[in-house]
Every structure is written in structure tokens, then in C-alpha cells.
Scaffold this motif. Structure first.
Motif, PDB file in Angstrom:
ATOM      1  N   GLY A 220     -18.613 -29.278  -4.783  1.00 42.59           N
ATOM      2  CA  GLY A 220     -19.918 -29.915  -4.854  1.00 42.59           C
ATOM      3  C   GLY A 220     -19.628 -31.367  -5.209  1.00 42.59           C
ATOM      4  O   GLY A 220     -19.474 -32.234  -4.351  1.00 42.59           O
ATOM      5  N   ASN A 221     -19.488 -31.622  -6.508  1.00 41.20           N
ATOM      6  CA  ASN A 221     -19.000 -32.935  -6.951  1.00 41.20           C
ATOM      7  C   ASN A 221     -17.472 -32.981  -6.987  1.00 41.20           C
ATOM      8  O   ASN A 221     -16.884 -34.034  -7.212  1.00 41.20           O
ATOM      9  N   GLY A 222     -16.849 -31.835  -6.836  1.00 39.27           N
ATOM     10  CA  GLY A 222     -15.390 -31.801  -6.701  1.00 39.27           C
ATOM     11  C   GLY A 222     -14.617 -31.863  -8.009  1.00 39.27           C
ATOM     12  O   GLY A 222     -13.462 -32.281  -8.015  1.00 39.27           O
ATOM     13  N   THR A 223     -15.203 -31.412  -9.123  1.00 33.01           N
ATOM     14  CA  THR A 223     -14.452 -31.533 -10.389  1.00 33.01           C
ATOM     15  C   THR A 223     -13.254 -30.581 -10.430  1.00 33.01           C
ATOM     16  O   THR A 223     -12.209 -30.949 -10.954  1.00 33.01           O
ATOM     17  N   LEU A 224     -13.399 -29.395  -9.852  1.00 38.03           N
ATOM     18  CA  LEU A 224     -12.241 -28.493  -9.804  1.00 38.03           C
ATOM     19  C   LEU A 224     -11.276 -28.966  -8.719  1.00 38.03           C
ATOM     20  O   LEU A 224     -10.063 -29.016  -8.927  1.00 38.03           O
ATOM     21  N   PHE A 225     -11.843 -29.349  -7.593  1.00 38.58           N
ATOM     22  CA  PHE A 225     -11.017 -29.820  -6.472  1.00 38.58           C
ATOM     23  C   PHE A 225     -10.122 -30.982  -6.912  1.00 38.58           C
ATOM     24  O   PHE A 225      -8.902 -30.963  -6.705  1.00 38.58           O
ATOM     25  N   LEU A 226     -10.717 -31.985  -7.533  1.00 34.37           N
ATOM     26  CA  LEU A 226      -9.927 -33.173  -7.902  1.00 34.37           C
ATOM     27  C   LEU A 226      -8.879 -32.825  -8.959  1.00 34.37           C
ATOM     28  O   LEU A 226      -7.727 -33.238  -8.853  1.00 34.37           O
ATOM     29  N   GLY A 227      -9.289 -32.041  -9.970  1.00 32.46           N
ATOM     30  CA  GLY A 227      -8.326 -31.640 -11.002  1.00 32.46           C
ATOM     31  C   GLY A 227      -7.154 -30.904 -10.368  1.00 32.46           C
ATOM     32  O   GLY A 227      -5.986 -31.152 -10.698  1.00 32.46           O
ATOM     33  N   CYS A 228      -7.453 -30.010  -9.423  1.00 32.50           N
ATOM     34  CA  CYS A 228      -6.390 -29.236  -8.761  1.00 32.50           C
ATOM     35  C   CYS A 228      -5.457 -30.150  -7.959  1.00 32.50           C
ATOM     36  O   CYS A 228      -4.237 -30.001  -8.018  1.00 32.50           O
ATOM     37  N   VAL A 229      -6.044 -31.072  -7.227  1.00 27.42           N
ATOM     38  CA  VAL A 229      -5.197 -31.957  -6.412  1.00 27.42           C
ATOM     39  C   VAL A 229      -4.311 -32.831  -7.317  1.00 27.42           C
ATOM     40  O   VAL A 229      -3.118 -32.982  -7.066  1.00 27.42           O
ATOM     41  N   TYR A 230      -4.896 -33.366  -8.398  1.00 19.26           N
ATOM     42  CA  TYR A 230      -4.081 -34.198  -9.303  1.00 19.26           C
ATOM     43  C   TYR A 230      -2.920 -33.381  -9.878  1.00 19.26           C
ATOM     44  O   TYR A 230      -1.786 -33.855  -9.959  1.00 19.26           O
ATOM     45  N   ALA A 231      -3.201 -32.128 -10.266  1.00 19.54           N
ATOM     46  CA  ALA A 231      -2.141 -31.299 -10.867  1.00 19.54           C
ATOM     47  C   ALA A 231      -1.094 -30.907  -9.814  1.00 19.54           C
ATOM     48  O   ALA A 231       0.107 -30.869 -10.114  1.00 19.54           O
ATOM     49  N   LEU A 232      -1.539 -30.632  -8.593  1.00 25.56           N
ATOM     50  CA  LEU A 232      -0.572 -30.283  -7.537  1.00 25.56           C
ATOM     51  C   LEU A 232       0.318 -31.479  -7.215  1.00 25.56           C
ATOM     52  O   LEU A 232       1.533 -31.339  -7.019  1.00 25.56           O
ATOM     53  N   GLU A 233      -0.286 -32.666  -7.182  1.00 25.08           N
ATOM     54  CA  GLU A 233       0.524 -33.874  -6.935  1.00 25.08           C
ATOM     55  C   GLU A 233       1.527 -34.050  -8.067  1.00 25.08           C
ATOM     56  O   GLU A 233       2.670 -34.447  -7.840  1.00 25.08           O
ATOM     57  N   HIS A 234       1.089 -33.734  -9.278  1.00 23.60           N
ATOM     58  CA  HIS A 234       1.977 -33.848 -10.439  1.00 23.60           C
ATOM     59  C   HIS A 234       3.149 -32.860 -10.309  1.00 23.60           C
ATOM     60  O   HIS A 234       4.315 -33.223 -10.529  1.00 23.60           O
ATOM     61  N   LEU A 235       2.834 -31.609  -9.931  1.00 18.32           N
ATOM     62  CA  LEU A 235       3.903 -30.602  -9.773  1.00 18.32           C
ATOM     63  C   LEU A 235       4.875 -31.017  -8.671  1.00 18.32           C
ATOM     64  O   LEU A 235       6.088 -30.852  -8.796  1.00 18.32           O
ATOM     65  N   GLN A 236       4.315 -31.582  -7.605  1.00 14.37           N
ATOM     66  CA  GLN A 236       5.176 -31.990  -6.485  1.00 14.37           C
ATOM     67  C   GLN A 236       6.067 -33.169  -6.881  1.00 14.37           C
ATOM     68  O   GLN A 236       7.266 -33.171  -6.625  1.00 14.37           O
ATOM     69  N   LYS A 237       5.472 -34.137  -7.562  1.00 11.21           N
ATOM     70  CA  LYS A 237       6.237 -35.308  -8.009  1.00 11.21           C
ATOM     71  C   LYS A 237       7.322 -34.888  -9.010  1.00 11.21           C
ATOM     72  O   LYS A 237       8.381 -35.506  -9.092  1.00 11.21           O
ATOM     73  N   SER A 238       7.051 -33.816  -9.756  1.00 12.37           N
ATOM     74  CA  SER A 238       8.011 -33.330 -10.744  1.00 12.37           C
ATOM     75  C   SER A 238       9.020 -32.362 -10.109  1.00 12.37           C
ATOM     76  O   SER A 238       9.753 -31.663 -10.818  1.00 12.37           O
ATOM     77  N   SER A 239       8.998 -32.255  -8.773  1.00 14.81           N
ATOM     78  CA  SER A 239       9.900 -31.368  -8.004  1.00 14.81           C
ATOM     79  C   SER A 239       9.787 -29.898  -8.408  1.00 14.81           C
ATOM     80  O   SER A 239      10.765 -29.151  -8.330  1.00 14.81           O
ATOM     81  N   GLN A 240       8.600 -29.485  -8.828  1.00 15.16           N
ATOM     82  CA  GLN A 240       8.382 -28.074  -9.182  1.00 15.16           C
ATOM     83  C   GLN A 240       7.923 -27.281  -7.954  1.00 15.16           C
ATOM     84  O   GLN A 240       8.108 -26.070  -7.898  1.00 15.16           O
TER      85      GLN A 240
END
Ligand SMILES: Cc1ncc(COP(=O)(O)O)c(C=O)c1O
Ligand SMILES: [Zn+2]
Length: 363
Positions: A220-240
Motif C-alpha cells: 500500500g504505502n510499502g512499509t514492509l516492502f521497503l524494509g524488506c528491500v533494504y534488509a535484502l540489499e544489506h544481506l547481499q552487500k554483506s555477502s550473506q
């Protein structure tokens, strides 16, 4: 810690009560997140604050504000994974964001907050405000389920019901916030909220030791969507994780400004008159972070899908017949997933969020 404007780059201490930059841009938090490592998970905490090292937090105020939210189970049903995010203090995933947002308010000495909500975010903000000793007023659109309103008032918060749709309610609330000196504790503008919703992904990763190939997320406003994308980018950047999962982003077929934008490749939500839907939680005609959602959606090949209105009740019944009593907006996630499979064929290894309880919309 600083806020940085997502549009012009201007910075401001996070202690400010100004909800967005004078250029109109929304704030992001400017801070250095440590690389994700298991050793930095605080395993003494059985809730989402076990990831406090990966969350932008002003201080330790959260220790007195937490209600034990998060670390919700993941279960299997007919070969699909479901995350039980309605097992929360106020029965929806919004507690993730509100716990951090109200902790921030407490840290910076806020005495009164005001917020607009379709109901669930209002319940969350009201509950955490009660815990923090902060006065709270929630603006809700007409038609908000009675149980949500009762819950908000039980926490001692004031409810203002606004005629018209959810977007109009947000306009009225923002006007009221501007005229007074109360803090606009919005889950949409305030980036601290996303520090909480990020934990959805950290939990999945810790619980499954991987991220499923497909994630179904309501937008809707994307609060779960954005949180998820930020965390996934973090996991990817951390090579997890070595690749980004496929996100299936669900919008109501009756209110779908992001679906429509993605259809024509637009970088901003498409506005027009929307129809009422059972999925009231995602009925957002003008998502304030719409451009950011679309930018990330194109970057990560997100697929927007409709929850067909006629399928929402069936999805709700199927889940209830399997012991899962969730609200219509949550049933829309399964309806959207089924629609995705109808168009693209069945997929394996999918996780759907069960983000809101049926008790709050029941008569
Ligand atoms: C149960 C439920 N699911 C999904 C959403 C959509 O969240 P957002 O508007 O942040 O995308 C909401 C919002 O209120 C909700 O209550
Ligand atoms: Zn700016």
C-alpha cells in the motif's frame, strides 16, 4: 545521527520534528550499518530487537518500549511457507515499525504524537505510545473496522474519524499536525519505521538459513516492502545471499497505482479514482514513497500483481480452514500469489506474509 533528504541531500539532526525536507523530499537516515554477521545477533533477545546492531537506534530507549514483538514463526502449508506476522502484540506486522518509531520519539523527548492509519498502524502506534507514556491521536478514515478503533481507544489514544478515503484522511492529519506542535509519527514518512520492518527479512534469514526464491509482500504505502528491500540489499552487500529473491508485490485490483505504473514503466504512481476494496490496508491511492518503491522495484525485477477482489474471501476461507485466522488485507496476499501462479505457472519455494489478524476486522 542525521536525516538526509532523499531528494536534495540536505541533512538535519534526527532530533528534528520536521516531518520532511523543505524541498518536499522525505528523510532517509544517514548512518553506517555494520556488515551482517551472525555474531552480531543478540541471541539473548527473543524478539526483533535481537538485530539491534543492524538498526539505526538513537540509544537504548527501545529496551523500555519493546513489547516482545517479532521473531514470528515460519510454517508450511501445502508446500508454501507462511510467516506468522499476525502473532504480534497488536496483531499486525506494523508493530515492527512502531516499536522503533516510538522508541525514537521517546529518545528525542516527544510528548504527543499524531498519526493517520487505516487501522493497524494506528493500533501499533497507540500501543507503543501508551507504553512510552506519550499522548497519542490517530486519524482513521470512515469505515475503519470497529475492533481496530476499540483497540486504539483502549490504549488511551484519541481517535478522529475522517469522512472520505484513506488518502484524504492522511491529508487532514498532516494539516492538523502542521497547525499544532505534536510530532507527526507517521509510518509512511518517518524512516525509523523501516528500521523495524527490516527485521522481517533478518528473521527469515536466521530461521531458514536462507531466503526463499519468492517473497509475497503486500504494498500500500510499502512499509514492509521497503524494509524488506533494504534488509535484502544489506544481506547481499554483506555477502550473506548471492542473489536477490524475486518479490511478488501485491496490490488490490481496485486500488493499484504502483501496478499501473509498472505496467507502463512509469517512475511515479499512476493516480486516478479507485474503488473500495476488502483489502482496505493496501488501499493507498497516493503512496508517498511511490517513486522510491518503483525505483527499487525496477532495480530488483519485482513483479506487481493484483489480488482479484473476488478471490480475497476464498483465500481467507482456505486459510481459516487450515487454522489461520487472518484479515482480508492479508488474505489478499494469497489471492495475489494465486493470481501470479495463474499467469506464470506454479512456483516453488515461496514465502507469504500473514501480516494481520482476522480478529480485528471481524464483526
Ligand atoms: C494487514 C496489512 N497488510 C498490509 C498492509 C500494507 O502496508 P503498507 O501500506 O505499509 O504497504 C497494511 C497496512 O495497513 C496492513 O494493515
Ligand atoms: Zn530536500
Amino acid at each position: 545521527m542525521l536525516f538526509r533528504c532523499s531528494k536534495c541531500g540536505r541533512t538535519m539532526p534526527v532530533t528534528t520534528a520536521i516531518p520532511k525536507c523543505e524541498c518536499g523530499g522525505l528523510w532517509d537516515i544517514d548512518w553506517e550499518i555494520p556488515s551482517f554477521e551472525e555474531s552480531l545477533i543478540d541471541t539473548n533477545i527473543w524478539g526483533m530487537f535481537r538485530y539491534h546492531n543492524f538498526m539505526a537506534l538513537d540509544d537504548n530507549a527501545w529496551k523500555d518500549i519493546t513489547l516482545g514483538e517479532g521473531f514470528t514463526p515460519v510454517i508450511y502449508l501445502d508446500n508454501i511457507l507462511y510467516k506468522m506476522d499476525y502473532m504480534m502484540p497488536t496483531l499486525s506486522f506494523k508493530d515492527r515499525g512502531a516499536a522503533v518509531l516510538i522508541s525514537h520519539c521517546k529518545s528525542i523527548g516527544v510528548k504527543s504524537v499524531v498519526q493517520d492509519s487505516s487501522g493497524n498502524a494506528g493500533c501499533s502506534v497507540a500501543a507503543y505510545s501508551a507504553r512510552a507514556g506519550i499522548n497519542c491521536t490517530i486519524y482513521v478514515p470512515e469505515g475503519t473496522p470497529r475492533n481496530k478503533i476499540n483497540m486504539i481507544t483502549s490504549y488511551g489514544a484519541k481517535v478522529v474519524t475522517v469522512e472520505g478515503d484513506r488518502d484524504h484522511c492522511a491529508d487532514i492529519c498532516r494539516e492538523a499536525a502542521l497547525k499544532s506542535d505534536v510530532y507527526y509519527a507517521t509510518h509512511v514518512y518517518n524512516p525509523f519505521f523501516y528500521e523495524g520492518t527490516k527485521t522481517y527479512i533478518y528473521e527469515v534469514f536466521e530461521q531458514l538459513h536462507r531466503i526463499p526464491e519468492h517473497l509475497v509482500i503486500p504494498v500500500g504505502n510499502g512499509t514492509l516492502f521497503l524494509g524488506c528491500v533494504y534488509a535484502l540489499e544489506h544481506l547481499q552487500k554483506s555477502s550473506q545471499i548471492d542473489h536477490f529473491p524475486h518479490i511478488i508485490a501485491v496490490q488490490s485490483e481496485y486500488c493499484d497505482p504502483l501496478f499501473r505504473a509498472a505496467e507502463i514503466g512509469s517512475n511515479k504512481p499512476v493516480s486516478y479514482s479507485f474503488l473500495p476494496t476488502l483489502a482496505e490496508g493496501i488501499a493507498i491511492g497516493r503512496p508517498m514513497r511511490g517513486k522510491e518503491i518503483l525505483r527499487l522495484a525496477y532495480k530488483h525485477n519485482v513483479t506487481f500483481v493484483h489480488a482479484p477482489e473476488g478471490e480475497i474471501k476464498k483465500a481467507k476461507e482456505y486459510l481459516a480452514n487450515n487454522g489461520l485466522y487472518i484479515e482480508e488485507t492479508t488474505a489478499a496476499n494469497l489471492a495475489g500469489f494465486r493470481e501470479y501462479c495463474r499467469i506464470n505457472g506454479d512456483v516453488k519455494d515461496c514465502l507469504i506474509t500473514l501480516c494481520g489478524s482476522g480478529l480485528k476486522t471481524a464483526d
